[in-house]
Design a protein around this motif. Sequence first.
Motif, short mmCIF file in Angstrom:
data_model
loop_
_atom_site.label_atom_id
_atom_site.label_comp_id
_atom_site.label_asym_id
_atom_site.label_seq_id
_atom_site.Cartn_x
_atom_site.Cartn_y
_atom_site.Cartn_z
N ASP A 154 0.91 -1.28 0.09
CA ASP A 154 -0.08 0.07 -0.03
C ASP A 154 0.78 1.19 -0.13
OD1 ASP A 154 -1.47 2.24 1.11
OD2 ASP A 154 -3.11 0.91 1.40
N LEU A 155 0.81 2.14 -0.86
CA LEU A 155 1.94 3.00 -1.39
C LEU A 155 1.82 4.18 -0.34
CD1 LEU A 155 1.76 3.55 -5.10
CD2 LEU A 155 2.84 1.97 -3.58
N VAL A 156 0.31 4.34 0.49
CA VAL A 156 0.29 5.34 1.49
C VAL A 156 0.53 4.83 2.84
CG1 VAL A 156 -1.30 6.76 2.42
CG2 VAL A 156 -1.32 6.42 0.00
N ASN A 157 -0.16 3.65 3.27
CA ASN A 157 -0.19 3.31 4.57
C ASN A 157 1.07 2.42 4.95
OD1 ASN A 157 -2.68 4.27 5.24
ND2 ASN A 157 -3.55 2.56 3.97
N ASP A 158 1.63 1.77 3.72
CA ASP A 158 2.89 0.82 3.97
C ASP A 158 4.19 1.65 3.84
OD1 ASP A 158 1.11 -1.29 4.97
OD2 ASP A 158 1.31 -2.06 2.65
N ASP A 159 4.16 2.64 2.93
CA ASP A 159 5.27 3.35 2.36
C ASP A 159 5.26 4.93 2.54
OD1 ASP A 159 7.92 2.56 1.79
OD2 ASP A 159 7.56 2.86 -0.28
N PHE A 160 4.16 5.41 3.06
CA PHE A 160 4.15 6.86 3.36
C PHE A 160 4.42 7.68 2.08
CE2 PHE A 160 5.83 4.67 7.00
CZ PHE A 160 4.91 4.48 8.01
N GLN A 161 3.70 7.40 1.16
CA GLN A 161 3.59 8.39 -0.16
C GLN A 161 2.23 9.26 0.04
OE1 GLN A 161 4.41 10.17 -2.28
NE2 GLN A 161 4.97 9.23 -4.05
N PHE A 162 2.43 10.43 0.04
CA PHE A 162 1.54 11.32 0.41
C PHE A 162 1.49 12.38 -0.94
CE2 PHE A 162 2.22 9.92 4.70
CZ PHE A 162 0.72 9.32 4.88
N SER A 163 0.06 13.27 -1.03
CA SER A 163 0.07 13.95 -2.05
C SER A 163 0.98 15.14 -1.94
CB SER A 163 -1.38 14.41 -2.13
OG SER A 163 -2.33 13.52 -2.71
N GLY A 164 1.74 15.62 -3.08
CA GLY A 164 2.54 16.63 -2.89
C GLY A 164 4.00 16.30 -2.71
N GLY A 165 4.34 15.16 -2.37
CA GLY A 165 5.61 14.60 -1.74
C GLY A 165 6.58 14.55 -2.93
N GLY A 166 6.35 14.53 -4.17
CA GLY A 166 7.19 14.12 -5.21
C GLY A 166 7.60 12.70 -5.45
N TRP A 167 8.40 12.54 -6.22
CA TRP A 167 8.92 11.25 -6.72
C TRP A 167 9.39 10.35 -5.35
CZ3 TRP A 167 7.24 8.39 -10.69
CH2 TRP A 167 6.72 9.22 -11.92
N LEU A 168 8.82 9.13 -5.45
CA LEU A 168 9.24 8.43 -4.45
C LEU A 168 9.60 6.91 -4.80
CD1 LEU A 168 9.74 7.66 -1.23
CD2 LEU A 168 7.33 6.81 -1.08
N SER A 169 10.99 6.40 -4.99
CA SER A 169 11.05 5.03 -5.26
C SER A 169 10.84 4.17 -4.06
CB SER A 169 12.78 4.70 -5.60
OG SER A 169 12.89 5.53 -6.55
N HIS A 170 9.77 3.24 -4.31
CA HIS A 170 9.25 2.69 -3.22
C HIS A 170 9.92 1.50 -2.42
CE1 HIS A 170 5.42 4.64 -2.91
NE2 HIS A 170 5.29 4.80 -4.22
N THR A 171 9.77 1.18 -1.13
CA THR A 171 10.53 0.05 -0.58
C THR A 171 10.11 -1.30 -1.28
OG1 THR A 171 9.96 0.98 1.69
CG2 THR A 171 10.55 -1.25 1.45
#
Length: 499
Positions: A176-193
Amino acid sequence: MKTTLRLSAVLSLCLATASIAVQAPAAELLTAGGFEATVSGGEVPFWTLEEFISDGSMSPVGAAALVGFANDINDEEGGSGLWLQAFNGGDEARSFNGINAILSQVVAVSAGDSYTLTGASNFEQNYSGGVVSLDGLSPLGQQNGGVATPTPTQSFFEIEWLDGSGTPVGTPATLDLVNDDFQFSGGGWLSHTPLTATAPTGATQARISAKAIDMVENIDPGQSAFYDNFSFTNDSAPGTELLLNGNLNETPPTLEDVLSEIWEIVETPSDVNVLSYAGFANNGDTGGANGVWVRAFAGDGSNGVVQQSVEAMAGVEYTFNASSRFEVNFAADQGNGENQMLMELSFLDGSGTVIDTASYDLRVDGGQTSDNLWHDHSLSATAPAGTAQVRVAGVVNNIFNNPAGGAQSAFWDDFSLMTAIAGLAGDFNNDGMVDAADYTVWRDGFGTTYDQSDYDDWAANYGATSAPSAAAGAVPEPATGLCCLTAAALVVGLRRRRS
């Protein structure tokens, strides 16, 4: 008597053999004259993209697209990524149902092996999947009395294990990109776990998915999200990529890509877009799906031509047909040749130099007006000596932007180039080829319709065709022609001995 019978048998055999070769009728010389082309490869090459409404109907909807501005900033320049269009969902037009985009690819795996999935995402500041609550001014917020409303959107990556028949086995691994990896709106590009899991017993395949579920419209600005740069590897061989087009940089060929291999568009100045292919430019009266769009508003004084060249033969008449439509505000000549549209037939020598050109003005010669109706036009010309190629062109000169605005485009469609089969000495049956069948016509008419000079024409031109479009296979085999000529010579010799 025996000699005559034998000669008749030889002639019959020769003519029967030659009759296998039949002259093809005059054929279309252009490729993709209707500007139709098969575009293959899928919306995202090597991946499956599913887009549908969350109402149980699975109705298709525009929820995602492969575009350049969705490219991860950490990726190579000129790449692309998946654009998630949340703003197309959750409004009254869709009964406030969300929309879904699922990008997936199936790869082979081995049970018991460990695998790792990685990917990147970017959520804009008001993407519905990266906020806890939708704004009270969003469609769902308004439906709930103008108060902030919990978002229904989920965004996640997944590994689903499948057996040889495609049936799921074991438990999917999900990030889950939000709950597991803390991706939020406005945070920019994130290379996920990295998401790591072991293929269960019975697994022979893995379906790799990037999902955006129940996307809904929030408020502006910035409601999009982006996925990019996926990788799936076996932990025992981490350097071997199992996904095809994992970075999403391979894009499907466009209609322009395919047709550019067939047609040439030349525009001046080079930075204007006067001509382009479009579905709405198609002549619906003749079928097909595409045509050429003439953009009168592209820039005053601009010019454009769409053209194609094919092999040609001197002395042959060529006919260029085309259809066109002028919208009601496609302006007429303002005194300086504005919005002039021409059909051109140009004849080129072996070096590509133009020898001669015939032209046809759609307004002056064809009487076309801005009535928003399709009109058919035709231009014929005979190739001069030295011709090696003929070029057809749809030309637009001195584009003029009508200050009245409104519908002011023009359109080309249904280009065709045909040859008119010309007479050929020795072609007594007028099928465009001098062959054994013509000998039969000459023989049957000898002494009345034909004489010795006609036979001489036939013999001199045996095997010749009158049009470059004649099928190469229609020329009789040399042995067949020799057989017929030998038999004919024997007949003449026999008659002389008898006389």
